[in-house]
Design a protein around this motif. Sequence first.
Motif, PDB file in Angstrom:
ATOM      1  N   VAL A 101      -4.074 150.017  79.271  1.00 25.79           N
ATOM      2  CA  VAL A 101      -5.610 150.716  78.765  1.00 25.79           C
ATOM      3  C   VAL A 101      -5.177 151.507  77.597  1.00 25.79           C
ATOM      4  CG1 VAL A 101      -7.122 152.585  79.535  1.00 25.79           C
ATOM      5  CG2 VAL A 101      -6.509 150.649  81.262  1.00 25.79           C
ATOM      6  N   CYS A 102      -3.924 152.312  77.456  1.00 22.50           N
ATOM      7  CA  CYS A 102      -3.581 153.273  76.587  1.00 22.50           C
ATOM      8  C   CYS A 102      -3.272 152.429  75.285  1.00 22.50           C
ATOM      9  CB  CYS A 102      -2.201 153.770  76.826  1.00 22.50           C
ATOM     10  SG  CYS A 102      -2.219 155.153  78.341  1.00 22.50           S
ATOM     11  N   ILE A 103      -2.690 151.459  75.160  1.00 22.09           N
ATOM     12  CA  ILE A 103      -2.341 150.846  74.059  1.00 22.09           C
ATOM     13  C   ILE A 103      -3.750 150.053  73.519  1.00 22.09           C
ATOM     14  CG2 ILE A 103      -1.682 148.808  74.961  1.00 22.09           C
ATOM     15  CD1 ILE A 103      -0.448 150.245  71.735  1.00 22.09           C
ATOM     16  N   CYS A 120       5.202 155.706  79.191  1.00 20.79           N
ATOM     17  CA  CYS A 120       4.274 155.421  78.195  1.00 20.79           C
ATOM     18  C   CYS A 120       4.350 156.389  77.113  1.00 20.79           C
ATOM     19  CB  CYS A 120       2.890 155.152  78.727  1.00 20.79           C
ATOM     20  SG  CYS A 120       1.578 154.780  77.690  1.00 20.79           S
ATOM     21  N   PRO A 121       4.813 156.167  76.023  1.00 21.51           N
ATOM     22  CA  PRO A 121       4.821 157.108  74.795  1.00 21.51           C
ATOM     23  C   PRO A 121       3.248 157.516  74.694  1.00 21.51           C
ATOM     24  CG  PRO A 121       5.748 155.174  74.323  1.00 21.51           C
ATOM     25  CD  PRO A 121       4.840 154.498  75.360  1.00 21.51           C
ATOM     26  N   PRO A 162       2.284 153.027  68.082  1.00 25.28           N
ATOM     27  CA  PRO A 162       2.294 154.465  68.492  1.00 25.28           C
ATOM     28  C   PRO A 162       3.711 155.211  67.822  1.00 25.28           C
ATOM     29  CG  PRO A 162       1.053 153.399  70.075  1.00 25.28           C
ATOM     30  CD  PRO A 162       1.678 152.345  69.370  1.00 25.28           C
ATOM     31  N   VAL A 163       4.563 154.331  68.076  1.00 24.55           N
ATOM     32  CA  VAL A 163       6.200 154.858  68.155  1.00 24.55           C
ATOM     33  C   VAL A 163       6.628 154.927  66.687  1.00 24.55           C
ATOM     34  CG1 VAL A 163       8.402 155.101  68.752  1.00 24.55           C
ATOM     35  CG2 VAL A 163       6.721 154.244  70.467  1.00 24.55           C
ATOM     36  N   CYS A 211       8.815 145.502  67.647  1.00 25.50           N
ATOM     37  CA  CYS A 211       9.656 146.604  68.263  1.00 25.50           C
ATOM     38  C   CYS A 211      10.105 146.821  69.728  1.00 25.50           C
ATOM     39  CB  CYS A 211       9.070 148.034  67.743  1.00 25.50           C
ATOM     40  SG  CYS A 211       7.497 148.198  68.430  1.00 25.50           S
ATOM     41  N   GLU A 212       9.431 145.989  70.363  1.00 26.23           N
ATOM     42  CA  GLU A 212       9.491 145.938  71.906  1.00 26.23           C
ATOM     43  C   GLU A 212       9.238 147.278  72.790  1.00 26.23           C
ATOM     44  OE1 GLU A 212      13.148 144.503  72.845  1.00 26.23           O
ATOM     45  OE2 GLU A 212      12.640 142.061  72.078  1.00 26.23           O
ATOM     46  N   HIS A 213       8.562 148.157  71.833  1.00 25.24           N
ATOM     47  CA  HIS A 213       8.085 149.319  72.833  1.00 25.24           C
ATOM     48  C   HIS A 213       7.003 149.024  73.829  1.00 25.24           C
ATOM     49  CE1 HIS A 213       9.641 151.522  68.906  1.00 25.24           C
ATOM     50  NE2 HIS A 213      10.273 151.993  70.032  1.00 25.24           N
ATOM     51  N   ALA A 214       7.050 149.656  75.040  1.00 26.82           N
ATOM     52  CA  ALA A 214       6.085 149.325  76.069  1.00 26.82           C
ATOM     53  C   ALA A 214       5.145 150.438  76.183  1.00 26.82           C
ATOM     54  CB  ALA A 214       6.873 149.035  77.322  1.00 26.82           C
ATOM     55  N   PHE A 215       3.804 150.118  76.572  1.00 27.67           N
ATOM     56  CA  PHE A 215       2.781 151.037  76.665  1.00 27.67           C
ATOM     57  C   PHE A 215       2.004 150.583  77.999  1.00 27.67           C
ATOM     58  CE2 PHE A 215       3.639 150.035  72.443  1.00 27.67           C
ATOM     59  CZ  PHE A 215       4.064 151.416  71.912  1.00 27.67           C
TER      60      PHE A 215
END
Length: 315
Positions: free
Chosen positions: A41-43, A18-19, A54-55, A34-38
């Motif tokens: 709870v964080c996102i 997770c970034p 966030p990326v 963008c298909e970034h995964a998190f």
Amino acid sequence: MGYEVNRFQGDVDEELICPICSGVLEDPLQAPVCEHAFCRVCIQEWISRQPTCPVDRQSITFTQLRPVPRILRNLLARMCISCDNFVYGCPMILKLDALASHLEECEHNPKRPLPCEQGCGLVIPKDELQEHNCVRELRTLMQSQQQKMADFQRELTEQRFIIKEQKRELKLLKDFMRAMRLSNPTMRAIADQMERDETIRWIGSLTRARVTRWGGMISTPDEILQTMIKRSLLESGCPSHIINELMGNCHESRWPPGLNSLETRQNNRRQYENYICKRVPGKQAVLVFPCDNTHMPEEMMIEPGLVMIFAHGIE
């Protein structure tokens, strides 16, 4: 929040990190473009502060997030992780998708609920057993229950007072309407309509009943039985302006011509079996109202309705 990387066996692929928290993805969600995964709870927490990825800072809202692809979920599920309770002595290394079920029964879980074996029978966390005192805990529990009971009694008293006041206000309104009805023809018509509407609403609230044994009819109920039926009717909300007249119609002496003797009842058996009946709540008795029985002949009906009491046979 994600899982700590050092809990996993072997190297962890960067795509599974997770970034935001730098942990291994937990219940992951993916950005739509963008298909970034998190981690979920964080996102959620991130977007609540700033609605961007966030990326790469692309605009994003929580409703736009979607589950990660199945291949990514499968990769995570097959990863081997140490138990959450490894610091308390649990040696288990298991696949990530089996972690949740293991934690429910892990013997090393300090918060695992266990029954007290000293006599009180309370279920308490494992790490509190050593300091547990049965007498103290039972006393605390008793005090809590007593407080709840006191709160309940206070609320019940308040509700009874409110109901009493509402009944008093309703009686005053009815007395006022009755007085106006006597002195004013227009008000008389309005009051009559209000009483009819009240009666229709009450009739509509009653449950349909079926008489299976008409031979169990009590055509001359005694005073005690009549009092019981009247109390049930009042508790069900029977309008006060019809209760006495309605109860007067529970004796064959007040029944219509087609019912007021054993001989006529025997002759008209096939007719009164067609009555549409309403149940007197909780009693072996039914109510037969003209508004429900417009298909019946006049000699079989009476206003405001019939009360028929049975020894048995009401469903």
